[in-house]
Design a protein around this motif. Structure first.
Motif, PDB file in Angstrom:
ATOM      1  N   MET A   1      13.255   0.220  13.046  1.00  0.00           N
ATOM      2  CA  MET A   1      12.886   0.400  11.664  1.00  0.00           C
ATOM      3  C   MET A   1      11.426   0.002  11.413  1.00  0.00           C
ATOM      4  SD  MET A   1      14.053   1.513   8.951  1.00  0.00           S
ATOM      5  CE  MET A   1      14.300   1.405   7.265  1.00  0.00           C
ATOM      6  N   GLN A   2      11.004  -1.065  12.096  1.00  0.00           N
ATOM      7  CA  GLN A   2       9.615  -1.503  11.920  1.00  0.00           C
ATOM      8  C   GLN A   2       8.633  -0.450  12.422  1.00  0.00           C
ATOM      9  OE1 GLN A   2       9.115  -5.339  13.721  1.00  0.00           O
ATOM     10  NE2 GLN A   2       9.689  -6.408  11.838  1.00  0.00           N
ATOM     11  N   ALA A   3       9.000   0.237  13.481  1.00  0.00           N
ATOM     12  CA  ALA A   3       8.134   1.287  14.018  1.00  0.00           C
ATOM     13  C   ALA A   3       8.008   2.430  13.017  1.00  0.00           C
ATOM     14  CB  ALA A   3       8.681   1.801  15.348  1.00  0.00           C
ATOM     15  N   LEU A   4       9.098   2.762  12.335  1.00  0.00           N
ATOM     16  CA  LEU A   4       9.063   3.824  11.331  1.00  0.00           C
ATOM     17  C   LEU A   4       8.163   3.428  10.161  1.00  0.00           C
ATOM     18  CD1 LEU A   4      10.074   6.523  10.227  1.00  0.00           C
ATOM     19  CD2 LEU A   4      11.990   5.278   9.196  1.00  0.00           C
ATOM     20  N   LEU A   5       8.295   2.189   9.670  1.00  0.00           N
ATOM     21  CA  LEU A   5       7.448   1.718   8.563  1.00  0.00           C
ATOM     22  C   LEU A   5       5.974   1.678   8.968  1.00  0.00           C
ATOM     23  CD1 LEU A   5       9.702  -1.092   7.043  1.00  0.00           C
ATOM     24  CD2 LEU A   5       9.212   1.165   6.102  1.00  0.00           C
ATOM     25  N   ILE A  10       0.543   4.072   8.730  1.00  0.00           N
ATOM     26  CA  ILE A  10      -0.585   4.686   9.437  1.00  0.00           C
ATOM     27  C   ILE A  10      -0.825   6.101   8.904  1.00  0.00           C
ATOM     28  CG2 ILE A  10      -1.333   5.610  11.672  1.00  0.00           C
ATOM     29  CD1 ILE A  10      -0.037   3.129  12.937  1.00  0.00           C
ATOM     30  N   ALA A  11       0.260   6.854   8.691  1.00  0.00           N
ATOM     31  CA  ALA A  11       0.117   8.213   8.148  1.00  0.00           C
ATOM     32  C   ALA A  11      -0.481   8.172   6.749  1.00  0.00           C
ATOM     33  CB  ALA A  11       1.463   8.932   8.141  1.00  0.00           C
ATOM     34  N   ALA A  12      -0.027   7.248   5.919  1.00  0.00           N
ATOM     35  CA  ALA A  12      -0.549   7.136   4.553  1.00  0.00           C
ATOM     36  C   ALA A  12      -2.026   6.740   4.567  1.00  0.00           C
ATOM     37  CB  ALA A  12       0.275   6.133   3.755  1.00  0.00           C
ATOM     38  N   ALA A  13      -2.382   5.781   5.415  1.00  0.00           N
ATOM     39  CA  ALA A  13      -3.784   5.352   5.501  1.00  0.00           C
ATOM     40  C   ALA A  13      -4.660   6.488   6.023  1.00  0.00           C
ATOM     41  CB  ALA A  13      -3.900   4.135   6.413  1.00  0.00           C
ATOM     42  N   MET A  15      -4.110   9.738   5.713  1.00  0.00           N
ATOM     43  CA  MET A  15      -4.276  10.731   4.635  1.00  0.00           C
ATOM     44  C   MET A  15      -5.239  10.229   3.571  1.00  0.00           C
ATOM     45  SD  MET A  15      -0.667  12.632   4.045  1.00  0.00           S
ATOM     46  CE  MET A  15       0.534  11.421   4.530  1.00  0.00           C
ATOM     47  N   LEU A  16      -5.138   8.960   3.228  1.00  0.00           N
ATOM     48  CA  LEU A  16      -6.027   8.406   2.214  1.00  0.00           C
ATOM     49  C   LEU A  16      -7.479   8.479   2.672  1.00  0.00           C
ATOM     50  CD1 LEU A  16      -6.036   6.979  -0.544  1.00  0.00           C
ATOM     51  CD2 LEU A  16      -6.010   4.819   0.700  1.00  0.00           C
ATOM     52  N   ILE A  17      -7.725   8.104   3.913  1.00  0.00           N
ATOM     53  CA  ILE A  17      -9.096   8.104   4.429  1.00  0.00           C
ATOM     54  C   ILE A  17      -9.586   9.523   4.708  1.00  0.00           C
ATOM     55  CG2 ILE A  17     -10.544   7.424   6.388  1.00  0.00           C
ATOM     56  CD1 ILE A  17      -8.731   4.886   6.576  1.00  0.00           C
ATOM     57  N   CYS A  18      -8.774  10.301   5.440  1.00  0.00           N
ATOM     58  CA  CYS A  18      -9.233  11.615   5.897  1.00  0.00           C
ATOM     59  C   CYS A  18      -9.171  12.701   4.833  1.00  0.00           C
ATOM     60  CB  CYS A  18      -8.422  12.064   7.118  1.00  0.00           C
ATOM     61  SG  CYS A  18      -8.700  11.008   8.558  1.00  0.00           S
ATOM     62  N   VAL A  19      -8.276  12.562   3.892  1.00  0.00           N
ATOM     63  CA  VAL A  19      -8.161  13.583   2.854  1.00  0.00           C
ATOM     64  C   VAL A  19      -8.919  13.143   1.608  1.00  0.00           C
ATOM     65  CG1 VAL A  19      -6.586  14.903   1.391  1.00  0.00           C
ATOM     66  CG2 VAL A  19      -5.982  14.452   3.765  1.00  0.00           C
ATOM     67  N   ALA A  20      -8.447  12.122   0.965  1.00  0.00           N
ATOM     68  CA  ALA A  20      -9.068  11.692  -0.298  1.00  0.00           C
ATOM     69  C   ALA A  20     -10.476  11.135  -0.077  1.00  0.00           C
ATOM     70  CB  ALA A  20      -8.183  10.669  -0.994  1.00  0.00           C
ATOM     71  N   GLY A  21     -10.633  10.287   0.908  1.00  0.00           N
ATOM     72  CA  GLY A  21     -11.938   9.672   1.156  1.00  0.00           C
ATOM     73  C   GLY A  21     -12.985  10.684   1.578  1.00  0.00           C
TER      74      GLY A  21
END
Length: 189
Positions: A1-5, A10-13, A15-21
């Motif tokens: 479960m920890q690996a999934l979280l 990592i995916a959210a970060a 997207m935030l950096i590569c897309v929005a940033g």
């Protein structure tokens, strides 16, 4: 479960950096360096009404206006693209023949290539200076203007996009037609 979280974080970060940033950074640089181009290079009337863009061709068909390059997408800015037709295509040949006839081209007065061939995106707002000069007599006659004045307008509007590195000069059709409207108003007034 920890690996999934951890993967979700990592995916959210990413997207935030590569897309929005990244999008925000590119937008900010464009606004700082070239705000007119970044906002579509819009041409407006004095009352704020948008007439068009310096970056997108518009269809002009009346004899008193300069005509742009042909468009494979019928000047639809949401559908930019070439015709993808082979040089041996009969459709392409027929369209070329129709354009030659429309311009009244003859062997002793050949049509400049850019007036017969669409650009890659089908929305090129420029024609060659030679293409504009080719149309000058028709435009001057339709408007009742002196040919030399119309040719002077073309030469004043022509630019070399690559400076001394580019031999051929080009003219923005919308801007040229707006200047032509001004010239006609000044002659009447």
């Amino acid at each position: 479960m920890q690996a999934l979280l951890a993967s979700i974080r990592i995916a959210a970060a990413t997207m935030l950096i590569c897309v929005a940033g990244y999008a925000t950074a590119v937008w900010a640089v464009a606004q700082a360096v070239a705000p007119d181009g970044a906002n579509g290079s819009l041409i407006t009337r004095a009352d704020g009404t948008i007439i068009g863009s310096r970056q997108v061709a518009q269809a002009f068909t009346q004899p008193g206006y300069f005509w742009p390059r042909p468009s494979a997408v019928d000047y639809n800015a949401t559908a930019a693209g070439g015709s993808n037709k082979s040089p041996t295509s009969t459709d392409l040949t027929d369209r070329g023949q129709e354009l030659v006839e429309r311009y009244g081209a003859a062997p002793q007065n050949p049509l400049p290539a850019d007036l017969a061939a669409a650009s890659g995106a089908g929305l090129d707002p420029h024609i060659s200076e030679a293409g504009a000069l080719y149309q000058a007599a028709r435009v001057a006659e339709a408007r009742g203007l002196d040919l030399a004045r119309v040719e002077g307008l073309i030469r004043n509007a022509a630019v070399s996009p690559g400076g001394f590195l580019t031999g051929d000069r080009i003219v923005n059709v919308l801007e040229l037609n707006l200047a032509l409207d001004e010239m006609s108003r000044a002659q009447v007034g």
